[in-house]
Write an enzyme that holds these catalytic residues in place. Structure first.
Site, PDB file in Angstrom:
ATOM      1  N   ASP A 358       0.871  -1.181   0.000  1.00 42.10           N
ATOM      2  CA  ASP A 358       0.000   0.000   0.000  1.00 42.10           C
ATOM      3  C   ASP A 358       0.903   1.226   0.000  1.00 42.10           C
ATOM      4  O   ASP A 358       1.827   1.328   0.818  1.00 42.10           O
ATOM      5  CB  ASP A 358      -0.913   0.020   1.229  1.00 42.10           C
ATOM      6  CG  ASP A 358      -1.939   1.137   1.141  1.00 42.10           C
ATOM      7  OD1 ASP A 358      -2.987   0.933   0.514  1.00 42.10           O
ATOM      8  OD2 ASP A 358      -1.673   2.226   1.706  1.00 42.10           O
ATOM      9  N   LEU A 359       0.659   2.141  -0.925  1.00 46.95           N
ATOM     10  CA  LEU A 359       1.541   3.296  -1.077  1.00 46.95           C
ATOM     11  C   LEU A 359       1.390   4.261   0.095  1.00 46.95           C
ATOM     12  O   LEU A 359       0.275   4.520   0.565  1.00 46.95           O
ATOM     13  CB  LEU A 359       1.238   4.024  -2.381  1.00 46.95           C
ATOM     14  CG  LEU A 359       1.443   3.228  -3.676  1.00 46.95           C
ATOM     15  CD1 LEU A 359       1.180   4.111  -4.884  1.00 46.95           C
ATOM     16  CD2 LEU A 359       2.844   2.634  -3.743  1.00 46.95           C
ATOM     17  N   ASP A 401      -4.361   2.618  -4.494  1.00 48.09           N
ATOM     18  CA  ASP A 401      -2.897   2.560  -4.414  1.00 48.09           C
ATOM     19  C   ASP A 401      -2.433   1.252  -3.783  1.00 48.09           C
ATOM     20  O   ASP A 401      -1.388   1.208  -3.130  1.00 48.09           O
ATOM     21  CB  ASP A 401      -2.355   3.758  -3.635  1.00 48.09           C
ATOM     22  CG  ASP A 401      -2.944   3.874  -2.236  1.00 48.09           C
ATOM     23  OD1 ASP A 401      -3.813   3.047  -1.886  1.00 48.09           O
ATOM     24  OD2 ASP A 401      -2.545   4.785  -1.495  1.00 48.09           O
TER      25      ASP A 401
END
Length: 677
Positions: A358-359, A401
């Protein structure tokens, strides 16, 4: 003629003329004079009216002018031929060949007009639609030859040459019908009013020619019969078609019911006709046309099957692929995980490793640079991730994301390949830093189902993300709080009290742990901007003047700039900037109204005001708990969010929080800034 009332009047006149013509043919009412007026005058007037309608339409409307000129000329030539026939047919030395030339000339002129209409706006019509028209034309031709022309030949009592002349007109009509069917097909068998009327007129015209050929061949034709009335009726329909709205359809798909229903129906008719030929005499021409229709329909069926197969492959690919990045999507991941779980226990199975990413920092990048730039960043990062695992595993984008990779074998969280995948999802630039938190799960050692594997990887990823975020944010917050203590030691207890109240209210409002942490940090640092306020103003014992208040109100903007310099603190900075906005829009610095104020800022504003009102100040006595709540309720809907006030009152319903034992007194300016006003 373009006016609607005039068009309706002309339609009524046409309908009246046709009624008189058919009534005369069926009942033979009136005397010789009435018969002459209707059979000659009305008959010719209807034909000339059809020609005039097309020619006037061509003269007044530029669009599709050549087509209607050709059709109008065809009707006019036919009407003149009929007029000549009427003048000459009664004479013994009948000189009627000009009429025959006019009748023959009608067909190429009419075909030219229809071809021009058919070509209009049809440059990109799918080839399958032209094939559909060919199937329909061949089938109709087979039926006509079988049930109309063969009986004419069998019953003919005239010479073969004369019979061939009689049949020439119906055969030409078949070409017209083929054009009409092709036009219907190019609009996916949903033609507009123009082609419906042209098609109806063509069918009526062909019916008249066929009946005339049969009756002439058998010597039973009567000029005063209903058959004679069909020709002017057909030409009147052509004229009326010229004034219908032209709405060519855009065919944007090829997989609806019309893609196979009508071609299949025509093919069924051809099959039925060939079956009929097994029990009755069927001419070779009819059998040949029906067989040709079946062959073309077979090719069309193969074409449709190929198109549907191609669509199925494309749909399957789209269903398993992320549209933005081209990576495999969540559906493909679940299928691959199911296969990985199913292989568990096989001799050659070394297990699999699922890594969930997960960004970090992407939301700030997206908000700061826009969604288009955010999409481009996601695409770049996805390409890097796919390149890292190429030949070793598969990369996926789950949405937003979130990314995953599925790798063969059981790898540790610190495996070099995983480290390279994490590095591929990092990008830094002026004012932004994007990275990735991740969680690792091995299959089947740690998860025995696809859903369990994904959930466990998700949990581990968020645990790592929270630890990283809390650490970064906490460290930054501690540094700033220490700076604030050095500048204003008296603020410490006040800020702690506001933070504790804010977290309790945020929890009661259902905010998640991440949002509660942001609110807590904002409550602790909502006055950080006051380090830029001169001491003379900050510690002024009396009320501030307007200029001093103007400078004091800049402290939220300063706080926003200070906190915004650290990426982890940007959500906190947004709350701090808006912590002195008012529900009615009268606050500062941006004059936000109502729900446009961040919820965290609305929470901090209420808790800050309560703490300020219930704390001892050099210039005012502290308010009792109930009095402070009453003041908050009074200002709900003007200064404060009414919902936040209600929740706050419920949270502290049992009494105010216990004061710190050695809480120092805040300076006058800080107390005044937090009070209700």
């Amino acid at each position: 003629m373009g006016g609607l009332p005039l068009r309706r009047m002309l339609a009524g006149i046409t309908a009246l003329g046709l009624t008189l013509l058919f009534a005369q043919a069926l009942t033979d009412f009136g005397g010789v004079w009435v018969d002459a007026v209707i059979d000659d005058g009305v008959y010719l007037a209807l034909q000339l009216g059809g020609a005039a309608a097309c020619l006037v339409r061509a003269a007044r409307v530029r669009d599709r002018r050549p087509a209607w000129l050709a059709i109008g000329a065809a009707i006019l030539v036919y009407a003149l031929g009929d007029a000549w026939w009427g003048l000459e047919s009664g004479r013994i030395d009948a000189y009627t060949w000009p009429a025959d030339l006019a009748y023959v000339a009608f067909y190429p002129l009419c075909l030219t007009g229809m071809a021009l209409l058919l070509a209009d706006g049809r440059d990109r019509v799918a080839a399958r639609l032209w094939v559909d028209g060919l199937i329909g034309g061949l089938t109709v031709g087979a039926v006509a030859v079988a049930f109309a022309y063969a009986p004419v030949l069998d019953a003919s009592r005239v010479s073969t040459t004369q019979t061939a002349l009689y049949l020439a007109y119906p055969l030409a009509d078949l070409i017209l019908i083929g054009f009409v069917l092709t036009a219907f097909a190019t609009q996916a068998w949903r033609p507009g009013g123009v082609w419906v009327l042209l098609g109806l007129g063509t069918v009526v015209f062909a019916t008249a020619d066929t009946l005339f050929a049969y009756q002439s061949a058998t010597g039973t034709f009567d000029d005063d019969s209903v058959v004679s009335a069909l020709w002017p009726a057909a030409l009147a329909l052509f004229g009326w078609a010229a004034w219908q709205p032209w709405r060519p359809r855009r065919i944007e798909h090829e997989f609806g019911r019309q893609a196979f229903a009508l071609p299949a129906a025509f093919a069924g008719i051809a099959v039925a006709l060939l079956c009929y030929g097994q029990f009755a005499d069927l001419s070779a021409a009819a059998a040949l046309l029906a067989t040709a229709a079946l062959l073309v329909a077979t090719v069309r069926a193969g074409w449709t099957f190929r198109a549907h197969t191609r669509l199925l492959r494309a749909t399957r690919a789209e269903a398993l692929t992320d549209g933005l990045t081209g990576l495999a999507n969540r559906r493909r991941l679940m299928a691959d995980l199911e296969r990985a779980v199913a292989r568990a226990g096989a001799r050659d199975d070394a297990g699999h490793t699922l890594v969930f990413f997960d960004l970090d920092g992407f939301k700030g990048y997206n908000d700061g640079f826009g969604h288009a730039a955010g999409d481009m960043l996601l695409d770049r990062l996805a390409s890097r991730l796919a390149a890292v695992v190429d030949g070793r595993g598969r990369a996926y984008r789950l949405g937003g994301d979130e990314f995953c990779v599925l790798l063969p074998g059981t790898l540790g969280a610190n495996d070099p390949l995983i480290a390279r995948a994490v590095a591929a999802l990092e990008e830094r630039g002026d004012g932004f830093a994007v990275g990735a938190s991740y969680g690792v799960v091995t299959i089947p050692h740690e998860a025995d189902s696809a859903t369990h594997a994904l959930q466990l990887a998700d949990q581990r990823m968020y645990a790592a993300k929270d630890a990283s975020r809390q650490s970064s944010r906490r460290q930054t917050c501690d540094v700033l709080l220490q700076v604030l203590r050095e500048r204003e030691p008296g603020l410490h207890d006040h800020l702690n009290g506001v933070a504790a109240l804010s977290v309790a209210v945020a929890r009661a409002l259902g905010l998640g742990s991440e949002q509660r942490d942001e609110v807590a940090r904002a409550a602790e640092l909502h006055d950080i901007g006051k380090i830029a306020i001169p001491d003379a103003i900050l510690h002024k014992p009396g009320p501030l003047d307007d200029d001093e208040w103007q400078l004091m109100r800049e402290h939220t903007v300063v706080g926003d700039r200070i906190l915004g310099a650290a990426p982890a603190m940007r959500p906190v900075a947004r709350i701090v900037r808006s912590s002195h906005e008012r529900w009615d829009g009268g606050g500062y610095p941006d004059g936000l109204v109502g729900a446009r104020i961040p919820l965290g800022a609305r929470i901090v504003a209420v808790c800050d005001a309560y703490d300020a009102m219930t704390s001892d100040r050099p210039y005012q006595r502290p308010l009792a708990h109930d009095a402070a709540l009453a003041e908050l309720r009074r200002c709900a809907g003007s200064q404060f969010d009414p919902t936040v006030v209600d929740v706050f009152c419920a949270v502290v319903a049992d009494g105010p929080p216990a004061p710190a034992p050695d809480a120092p007194t805040p300076p006058a300016a800080e107390a005044a800034d937090g009070a209700v006003r």
